[in-house]
Scaffold this motif. Structure first.
Motif, PDB file in Angstrom:
ATOM      1  N   VAL A 209       0.674  -1.185  -0.542  1.00  0.00           N
ATOM      2  CA  VAL A 209      -0.650  -0.329  -0.160  1.00  0.00           C
ATOM      3  C   VAL A 209       0.612   1.396   0.059  1.00  0.00           C
ATOM      4  CG1 VAL A 209      -1.531   1.363   1.207  1.00  0.00           C
ATOM      5  CG2 VAL A 209      -1.333  -0.970   1.177  1.00  0.00           C
ATOM      6  N   SER A 210       0.411   2.743  -0.748  1.00  0.00           N
ATOM      7  CA  SER A 210       1.242   3.633  -1.021  1.00  0.00           C
ATOM      8  C   SER A 210       0.881   4.278   0.122  1.00  0.00           C
ATOM      9  CB  SER A 210       0.619   4.183  -2.132  1.00  0.00           C
ATOM     10  OG  SER A 210       0.501   5.524  -1.909  1.00  0.00           O
ATOM     11  N   SER A 211       2.222   5.274   0.344  1.00  0.00           N
ATOM     12  CA  SER A 211       2.155   5.857   2.013  1.00  0.00           C
ATOM     13  C   SER A 211       0.861   7.074   1.499  1.00  0.00           C
ATOM     14  CB  SER A 211       3.095   6.247   2.353  1.00  0.00           C
ATOM     15  OG  SER A 211       3.887   6.163   2.579  1.00  0.00           O
ATOM     16  N   LEU A 245       4.402  14.817   0.891  1.00  0.00           N
ATOM     17  CA  LEU A 245       3.848  16.072   2.279  1.00  0.00           C
ATOM     18  C   LEU A 245       2.635  16.374   2.576  1.00  0.00           C
ATOM     19  CD1 LEU A 245       7.353  16.747   3.315  1.00  0.00           C
ATOM     20  CD2 LEU A 245       6.631  14.779   4.142  1.00  0.00           C
ATOM     21  N   SER A 246       2.247  16.654   1.467  1.00  0.00           N
ATOM     22  CA  SER A 246       0.927  17.938   1.456  1.00  0.00           C
ATOM     23  C   SER A 246       0.351  17.091   1.206  1.00  0.00           C
ATOM     24  CB  SER A 246       1.208  18.711  -0.040  1.00  0.00           C
ATOM     25  OG  SER A 246       0.756  18.155  -1.483  1.00  0.00           O
ATOM     26  N   VAL A 247      -0.392  15.579   1.149  1.00  0.00           N
ATOM     27  CA  VAL A 247      -1.405  15.020   1.072  1.00  0.00           C
ATOM     28  C   VAL A 247      -1.127  14.368   2.511  1.00  0.00           C
ATOM     29  CG1 VAL A 247      -1.899  12.839   0.665  1.00  0.00           C
ATOM     30  CG2 VAL A 247      -0.993  13.449  -1.336  1.00  0.00           C
ATOM     31  N   PHE A 248      -0.108  14.300   3.096  1.00  0.00           N
ATOM     32  CA  PHE A 248      -0.165  13.811   5.002  1.00  0.00           C
ATOM     33  C   PHE A 248      -0.700  15.025   5.142  1.00  0.00           C
ATOM     34  CE2 PHE A 248       3.312  11.137   4.575  1.00  0.00           C
ATOM     35  CZ  PHE A 248       2.949  10.070   4.110  1.00  0.00           C
ATOM     36  N   ARG A 249      -0.674  16.823   4.732  1.00  0.00           N
ATOM     37  CA  ARG A 249      -1.393  17.576   5.231  1.00  0.00           C
ATOM     38  C   ARG A 249      -2.086  17.732   5.340  1.00  0.00           C
ATOM     39  NH1 ARG A 249       2.516  20.517   4.368  1.00  0.00           N
ATOM     40  NH2 ARG A 249       2.324  20.801   1.999  1.00  0.00           N
ATOM     41  N   ARG A 250      -3.189  17.709   4.165  1.00  0.00           N
ATOM     42  CA  ARG A 250      -4.121  18.118   3.138  1.00  0.00           C
ATOM     43  C   ARG A 250      -4.980  16.894   4.194  1.00  0.00           C
ATOM     44  NH1 ARG A 250      -2.012  18.185  -1.950  1.00  0.00           N
ATOM     45  NH2 ARG A 250      -3.201  16.152  -2.227  1.00  0.00           N
ATOM     46  N   THR A 253      -2.733  13.444   8.569  1.00  0.00           N
ATOM     47  CA  THR A 253      -2.308  12.506   8.738  1.00  0.00           C
ATOM     48  C   THR A 253      -1.218  12.252  10.122  1.00  0.00           C
ATOM     49  OG1 THR A 253      -2.919  11.557   6.393  1.00  0.00           O
ATOM     50  CG2 THR A 253      -1.106   9.951   7.744  1.00  0.00           C
ATOM     51  N   TRP A 254      -1.321  12.063  10.862  1.00  0.00           N
ATOM     52  CA  TRP A 254      -0.347  12.534  12.200  1.00  0.00           C
ATOM     53  C   TRP A 254       1.671  11.483  12.102  1.00  0.00           C
ATOM     54  CZ3 TRP A 254      -0.400  15.887  15.963  1.00  0.00           C
ATOM     55  CH2 TRP A 254      -2.134  16.565  16.695  1.00  0.00           C
ATOM     56  N   GLN A 255       2.387  11.922  12.207  1.00  0.00           N
ATOM     57  CA  GLN A 255       3.289  11.279  11.638  1.00  0.00           C
ATOM     58  C   GLN A 255       4.480  10.820  13.533  1.00  0.00           C
ATOM     59  OE1 GLN A 255       4.518  10.687   9.108  1.00  0.00           O
ATOM     60  NE2 GLN A 255       2.509  11.209   7.904  1.00  0.00           N
ATOM     61  N   THR A 256       4.636  10.083  14.067  1.00  0.00           N
ATOM     62  CA  THR A 256       5.691   9.544  14.851  1.00  0.00           C
ATOM     63  C   THR A 256       6.636   8.784  14.430  1.00  0.00           C
ATOM     64  OG1 THR A 256       2.784   9.168  15.994  1.00  0.00           O
ATOM     65  CG2 THR A 256       4.755   8.295  16.786  1.00  0.00           C
ATOM     66  N   PRO A 257       7.691   9.675  14.772  1.00  0.00           N
ATOM     67  CA  PRO A 257       9.283   9.193  13.827  1.00  0.00           C
ATOM     68  C   PRO A 257      10.128   8.304  14.596  1.00  0.00           C
ATOM     69  CG  PRO A 257       8.494  12.021  14.292  1.00  0.00           C
ATOM     70  CD  PRO A 257       7.171  11.161  14.956  1.00  0.00           C
ATOM     71  N   THR A 258      10.289   8.525  16.246  1.00  0.00           N
ATOM     72  CA  THR A 258       9.751   7.362  17.008  1.00  0.00           C
ATOM     73  C   THR A 258      11.624   7.290  16.859  1.00  0.00           C
ATOM     74  OG1 THR A 258       9.921   5.499  15.548  1.00  0.00           O
ATOM     75  CG2 THR A 258       7.921   6.157  17.256  1.00  0.00           C
ATOM     76  N   GLY A 318      13.594  15.530   9.840  1.00  0.00           N
ATOM     77  CA  GLY A 318      13.638  17.564   9.900  1.00  0.00           C
ATOM     78  C   GLY A 318      12.253  17.812   9.150  1.00  0.00           C
ATOM     79  N   ALA A 319      12.350  16.886   8.460  1.00  0.00           N
ATOM     80  CA  ALA A 319      11.863  17.409   6.794  1.00  0.00           C
ATOM     81  C   ALA A 319      10.172  17.945   6.637  1.00  0.00           C
ATOM     82  CB  ALA A 319      12.179  16.965   5.508  1.00  0.00           C
ATOM     83  N   ILE A 320       9.562  16.559   7.519  1.00  0.00           N
ATOM     84  CA  ILE A 320       8.010  16.782   7.974  1.00  0.00           C
ATOM     85  C   ILE A 320       8.063  17.568   8.856  1.00  0.00           C
ATOM     86  CG2 ILE A 320       8.720  14.232   7.520  1.00  0.00           C
ATOM     87  CD1 ILE A 320       8.062  13.607  10.605  1.00  0.00           C
ATOM     88  N   HIS A 321       8.780  18.439   9.604  1.00  0.00           N
ATOM     89  CA  HIS A 321       8.980  19.055  10.599  1.00  0.00           C
ATOM     90  C   HIS A 321       8.063  20.467  10.119  1.00  0.00           C
ATOM     91  CE1 HIS A 321       9.150  22.574  13.711  1.00  0.00           C
ATOM     92  NE2 HIS A 321      10.664  22.677  13.246  1.00  0.00           N
ATOM     93  N   ARG A 322       9.588  20.241   9.114  1.00  0.00           N
ATOM     94  CA  ARG A 322       9.395  22.059   7.358  1.00  0.00           C
ATOM     95  C   ARG A 322       8.535  22.329   7.124  1.00  0.00           C
ATOM     96  NH1 ARG A 322      14.452  20.631   8.470  1.00  0.00           N
ATOM     97  NH2 ARG A 322      14.550  19.588   5.753  1.00  0.00           N
ATOM     98  N   ALA A 323       7.664  20.745   6.878  1.00  0.00           N
ATOM     99  CA  ALA A 323       6.251  20.881   5.762  1.00  0.00           C
ATOM    100  C   ALA A 323       4.799  21.202   6.474  1.00  0.00           C
ATOM    101  CB  ALA A 323       6.611  19.636   5.275  1.00  0.00           C
ATOM    102  N   ARG A 324       5.132  21.275   7.960  1.00  0.00           N
ATOM    103  CA  ARG A 324       4.379  21.631   9.217  1.00  0.00           C
ATOM    104  C   ARG A 324       3.382  20.603   9.369  1.00  0.00           C
ATOM    105  NH1 ARG A 324       3.930  24.940   5.167  1.00  0.00           N
ATOM    106  NH2 ARG A 324       1.731  24.990   4.250  1.00  0.00           N
ATOM    107  N   LEU A 325       3.606  19.289   9.312  1.00  0.00           N
ATOM    108  CA  LEU A 325       2.695  18.242   9.260  1.00  0.00           C
ATOM    109  C   LEU A 325       2.695  17.671  10.472  1.00  0.00           C
ATOM    110  CD1 LEU A 325       4.487  15.204   7.640  1.00  0.00           C
ATOM    111  CD2 LEU A 325       2.599  17.490   6.617  1.00  0.00           C
TER     112      LEU A 325
END
Length: 440
Positions: A209-211, A245-250, A253-258, A318-325
């Motif tokens: 399945v794609s992200s 990343l914009s799809v996640f934002r729209r 979709t939360w991210q847990t980097p661990t 860092g990228a997901i943070h900068r993308a405001r996710l």
């Protein structure tokens, strides 16, 4: 979501300040409700709720109230570890859950355990205790095969996935956890059945399945940034990563980097983290299991390769943070050398290292979990009407995120545990975890 927000049942706790009316004075409040800390503040508690917050002179002290002088401490909301494995047998025993409280973690999202233990830690269950954190639990995860029978089950078909989700819902889980090898038809069926039953779905995106598809189908959170395949940006290529990343934002979709669990063996002190003195609080059987896992993984990869991969993962965080996710702080407590309670502080430090400010890292462990859980009416800030879950620190975490480790006291469900009580709990846990290791 059947979030456990009420007062815990269980035996009384000795040497603590019990619920009633209480006032904590002389503190600086730092939370997500106001970007400016509230200095010289006081917090009035009645039962397990905060009923007044403000400047010290504006907060009344009831005649029958206990009073705790914060002596200039910094008050932050209770921390949440949003990716733990604390409920798979037998890890819940020997004080593992109590380590969260001692470290200021007043709530956890558990990502895989047995239904027996989930039921046992619910209010009134055999493992219920006022020393436990609040618990949001998945029960067993769904996968295409059984990796560990203590934490997951096989659901190879769509029908099996539906049956599993239905049975978990009836058992009272709070969400459904999916894993890497779950077949695509089973994943789609699990999402649909969970939607019917009002349960969110979180976990690993299955390999076929794609992200992007997972996000668009409503998967609530993605764990570990999909590092099983090298990270979700590698899945689409760097040129298309911004769109992903914009799809996640729209889709929220939360991210847990661990980052902590992903990089333990990449740390400068690896492979000597088995000598971490904090491991004196881990039961011996758990330490032995971790040692075996470490040896197995190091047989497959060199330290150089692991460190290169981990550097890429920190860059992706860092990228997901900068993308405001939307980011949640989670440490994978219970996994390889990730010790309950202690590890969320390590995770916060790594999030700051990846580019988050200390305030943003705190948000990921306090207000963000409340937003994710739909529980901002009760959790996430130190404000009137909220549950009395917060931590008093000796130093300002906005100046140095490592100050979250400098705990003076913890208030959990209206009970105050001072430093001497917290140290006493730690010693009880260490005694139960004999033999000690690491020179602690």
């Amino acid at each position: 979501m059947s979030l456990v927000l009420g007062a815990c049942s269980g035996p009384p706790v000795t040497n603590t300040i019990d619920p009633g009316s209480g006032v904590i004075t002389n503190v600086t409040i730092i939370d997500g409700s106001d970007p400016t800390p509230i200095e010289n503040a006081a917090i009035l508690i009645r039962g397990n709720r905060i009923v007044r917050v403000g400047a010290g002179e504006d907060v009344p002290v009831p005649e029958d109230a206990w009073v705790h002088d914060g002596q200039g401490a910094f008050a932050i909301p209770g921390l949440w570890d949003m990716h733990t494995h604390a409920l798979w047998q037998p890890f819940v025993h020997d004080g593992f859950l109590r380590l969260f409280l001692v470290n200021g973690v007043t709530g956890i999202r558990d990502m895989g355990g047995t239904l027996e233990v989930v039921r046992a830690v619910r209010p009134g269950g055999s493992l219920d205790s006022p020393l436990n954190p609040r618990i949001v639990a998945a029960g067993p995860w769904l996968n295409g095969s059984v990796i560990d029978p203590r934490a997951g089950i096989a659901a190879e078909t769509a029908e099996a996935a539906r049956e599993a989700v239905a049975s978990f819902a009836e058992a009272g889980v709070d969400f459904i956890k999916v894993y890497v090898q779950l077949p695509r038809p089973a994943f789609l069926a699990a999402l649909d059945e969970a939607r019917i039953r009002g349960l969110p779905v979180a976990g690993h995106v299955p390999l076929d399945v794609s992200s992007q598809e997972a996000a668009e189908l409503g998967m609530r959170s993605i764990e570990h940034m999909r590092t099983e395949i090298g990270g979700f940006c590698e899945e689409v290529g760097e040129t298309d990563c911004e769109e992903l990343l914009s799809v996640f934002r729209r889709n929220n979709t939360w991210q847990t980097p661990t980052l902590f669990v992903r990089g333990k063996w990449a740390f400068p002190h690896a492979p000597s983290f088995a000598a971490d003195p904090r491991l004196r609080y881990a039961p011996s059987y758990l330490r032995e299991e971790w040692e075996g896992i470490l040896e197995s993984r190091l047989e497959r990869k060199s330290f150089e390769e692991i460190r290169r991969q981990y550097a890429a993962e920190r860059e992706l965080a860092g990228a997901i943070h900068r993308a405001r996710l939307l980011i949640l702080a989670g440490s994978d407590a219970g996994d390889l050398y990730s010790l309950a309670g202690f590890s969320i502080h390590d995770e916060l430090e790594l999030l700051v290292g990846a580019g988050l400010s200390p305030r943003e890292a705190l948000h990921a462990a306090t207000l963000a979990p409340a937003e994710y859980l739909g529980a901002t009416d009760s959790l996430g800030t130190i404000t009137e009407g909220k549950l009395a879950d917060f931590v008093l620190l000796h130093a300002n975490p906005l100046e140095d995120i490592r100050n979250t480790r400098r705990i003076r006291a913890v208030v959990r469900d209206g009970r105050l545990y001072d430093r001497s009580e917290l140290d006493g709990i730690l010693e009880q846990i260490a005694d139960a975890a004999e033999p000690t290791v690491g020179g602690g």
